[in-house]
Write a protein that holds these residues in place. Structure first.
Motif, mmCIF file in Angstrom:
data_model
loop_
_atom_site.group_PDB
_atom_site.id
_atom_site.type_symbol
_atom_site.label_atom_id
_atom_site.label_comp_id
_atom_site.label_asym_id
_atom_site.label_seq_id
_atom_site.Cartn_x
_atom_site.Cartn_y
_atom_site.Cartn_z
ATOM 1 N N THR A 107 0.898 -1.225 -0.037
ATOM 2 C CA THR A 107 -0.101 -0.075 0.128
ATOM 3 C C THR A 107 0.896 1.341 -0.119
ATOM 4 O O THR A 107 2.102 1.264 -0.230
ATOM 5 N N GLY A 108 0.460 2.311 0.083
ATOM 6 C CA GLY A 108 0.992 3.764 0.054
ATOM 7 C C GLY A 108 0.131 4.786 0.487
ATOM 8 O O GLY A 108 -1.015 4.534 0.281
ATOM 9 N N ILE A 109 0.585 5.964 0.505
ATOM 10 C CA ILE A 109 0.044 7.334 0.745
ATOM 11 C C ILE A 109 0.521 8.007 -0.332
ATOM 12 O O ILE A 109 1.567 8.498 -0.544
ATOM 13 N N MET A 110 -0.486 8.611 -1.383
ATOM 14 C CA MET A 110 -0.126 9.473 -2.389
ATOM 15 C C MET A 110 -0.435 10.945 -1.712
ATOM 16 O O MET A 110 -1.458 11.384 -1.089
ATOM 17 N N LEU A 111 0.349 11.786 -2.434
ATOM 18 C CA LEU A 111 0.768 13.285 -2.370
ATOM 19 C C LEU A 111 0.362 13.809 -3.541
ATOM 20 O O LEU A 111 1.135 13.532 -4.469
ATOM 21 N N ARG A 112 -0.155 15.084 -3.515
ATOM 22 C CA ARG A 112 -0.211 16.074 -4.650
ATOM 23 C C ARG A 112 -0.821 15.308 -6.075
ATOM 24 O O ARG A 112 -0.369 15.316 -7.074
ATOM 25 N N ARG A 113 -1.748 14.092 -5.597
ATOM 26 C CA ARG A 113 -2.322 13.398 -6.478
ATOM 27 C C ARG A 113 -3.306 13.907 -7.494
ATOM 28 O O ARG A 113 -3.920 14.868 -7.025
ATOM 29 N N LYS A 114 -3.380 13.771 -8.505
ATOM 30 C CA LYS A 114 -4.323 14.101 -9.665
ATOM 31 C C LYS A 114 -5.652 13.407 -9.171
ATOM 32 O O LYS A 114 -5.644 12.335 -8.616
ATOM 33 N N ARG A 115 -6.833 14.204 -9.244
ATOM 34 C CA ARG A 115 -7.968 13.306 -9.124
ATOM 35 C C ARG A 115 -8.532 12.350 -9.798
ATOM 36 O O ARG A 115 -8.716 11.188 -9.416
#
Length: 292
Positions: A107-115
């Motif tokens: 898993t992971g945590i996304m930042l500044r991701r596009k919608r």
């Protein structure tokens, strides 16, 4: 080994403990390999890798259980992944949360991701063999990998998994090279990480993201793990100007349930595996202007 202390004033909750208000599920779909580059699915075709079949129809499942968020594949073992994406966007911030992933659960945590696409910076929580934890990956950003170490399972005499230990690059299925470490401006020692990680328990992850092309810093249970300057990052085909143009200086957060790809299969996400999230809170650190 020194653990950092923090000022926890000024945080607001992103999860009410009872509902997914403020979040929405999204299937695991792909875009270009890098801004202006080829589509990832076209590269699958070139390399003879089977495309996922209609992944947009198979998002991961997200639900509330005992005051925390649970993420899992749509059906245990189906192989399809997905994301839980924040409705709001964030610029400069400090994010704190607790996670409890099963093994294996990539898993992971996304930042500044596009919608509606996959581009964004990812803080890794690859809780699997040869997995990186609290390092970084560039989804749709030339797939850069910047990680301080990798881990594998530690087993008892009966072969039961009882914790984590350091991965051996000589036998690793995804070795951490010196090049990957050198992309970081700070890299923790794996032995320090192993002292603070809580097996089969909740672990606090803290992420600080500051700058138009951000400096991203991670901590696990108070231990600083990694720091990455995405403006000066040197990685093949990574173009910071193109990344800034693509992402801007703010974006969505997202949690990931990985699919079972051709490389790892169920070693990436085990049948019935879950990841759990709670105590999700954020502090606004302002907004860095994009240079003209």
């Amino acid at each position: 080994m020194n653990l950092d202390t923090f000022d926890d004033k000024g945080f607001v909750s992103l999860f009410d403990g009872n509902s997914l208000t403020g979040w929405h599920p999204a299937p695991r779909i792909y875009g270009t390999v890098r801004p202006g580059g080829p589509h990832l699915l076209d590269m699958f075709d070139e390399r003879g890798i089977a495309r996922p079949v209609e992944p947009e129809k198979h998002p991961a499942v997200w639900h509330i259980e005992n005051g925390y968020i649970v993420g899992e594949q749509e059906e245990p073992g189906c192989g399809y992944g997905g994301y839980l994406v924040s409705d709001d966007t964030f610029a400069d911030f400090e994010l704190v949360l607790e996670a409890r992933p099963d093994w294996p659960a990539d898993t992971g945590i996304m930042l500044r991701r596009k919608r509606d696409s996959w581009e964004g910076f990812q803080v890794l929580l690859d809780h699997r063999e040869s997995g990186g934890i609290a390092g970084f990956f560039g989804n749709g950003l030339a797939s850069f990998s910047a990680v301080p170490f990798a881990v594998v399972s530690k087993k008892d005499a009966q072969g039961r998994i009882i914790g984590l230990t350091a991965d051996d690059p000589a036998t690793s299925v995804e070795p951490v090279t010196q090049e990957k470490i050198d992309r970081l401006s700070y890299a923790a020692d794996v032995n320090d990480f192993l002292k603070v990680w809580r097996w089969d328990d909740w672990n606090e992850i803290r992420i600080r993201c500051v700058g138009a092309l951000p400096v991203i810093t991670t901590w696990v249970n108070g231990l600083k793990i990694a720091e990455l300057n995405t403006e000066t990052l040197d990685s093949p085909d990574y173009d910071p100007a193109a990344v800034l143009e693509s992402l801007g200086n703010r974006g969505h957060l997202a949690f990931e349930v990985h699919d079972n790809d051709a490389t790892f299969g169920e070693a990436r996400w085990g049948t019935g595996a879950q990841c759990r999230w709670r105590n999700i809170r954020i502090k606004d650190l302002g907004e860095t202007e994009v240079p003209a």
